[in-house]
Design a protein around this motif. Structure first.
Motif: not given
Length: 116
Positions: A92-116
């Motif tokens: 699951v891939y998440y993005c993160k916005m960094v305002v400061t080291t103490a203030e940051y925000y995350w997205g809910q995530g998106t699934q990446v699946t790679v088949s062999s």
């Protein structure tokens, strides 16, 4: 602040995907952005980051040369272009916005699946 990832899915090994993360409710162009991922049973892992201006990018060794992070401040969006995908990139891939080291925000995530 809200972050909404999209672009995940199922892809065969060797394929490509481009993830997007759209931000709303804040001043997107002022802050660094990052992508992280978490595979089942594994720790949260740094993938890539980009400075507020887009002039500086950083990558983990595991994705360097295969993934590219970019941003469009006019669209309040950060991207992760992923090439030469392998099953080890499945997570699951998440993005993160960094305002400061103490203030940051995350997205809910998106699934990446790679088949062999």
């Amino acid at each position: 602040v809200k972050l909404l990832e999209s672009g995940g899915g199922l892809v065969q090994a060797g394929g490509s995907l481009k993830l997007s993360c759209a931000q709303s409710g804040g001043t997107f162009s002022s802050y660094a952005m990052g992508w992280f991922r978490q595979a089942p049973g594994k720790e949260h892992e740094f993938v890539a980051a980009i400075s507020y201006s887009g002039n500086h990018t950083y990558y983990s060794d595991s994705v360097k040369g295969r993934f590219t992070i970019s941003r469009d401040n006019a669209k309040n969006t950060v991207y992760l272009e992923m090439n030469s995908l392998s099953p080890e990139d499945t997570a699951v891939y998440y993005c993160k916005m960094v305002v400061t080291t103490a203030e940051y925000y995350w997205g809910q995530g998106t699934q990446v699946t790679v088949s062999s």
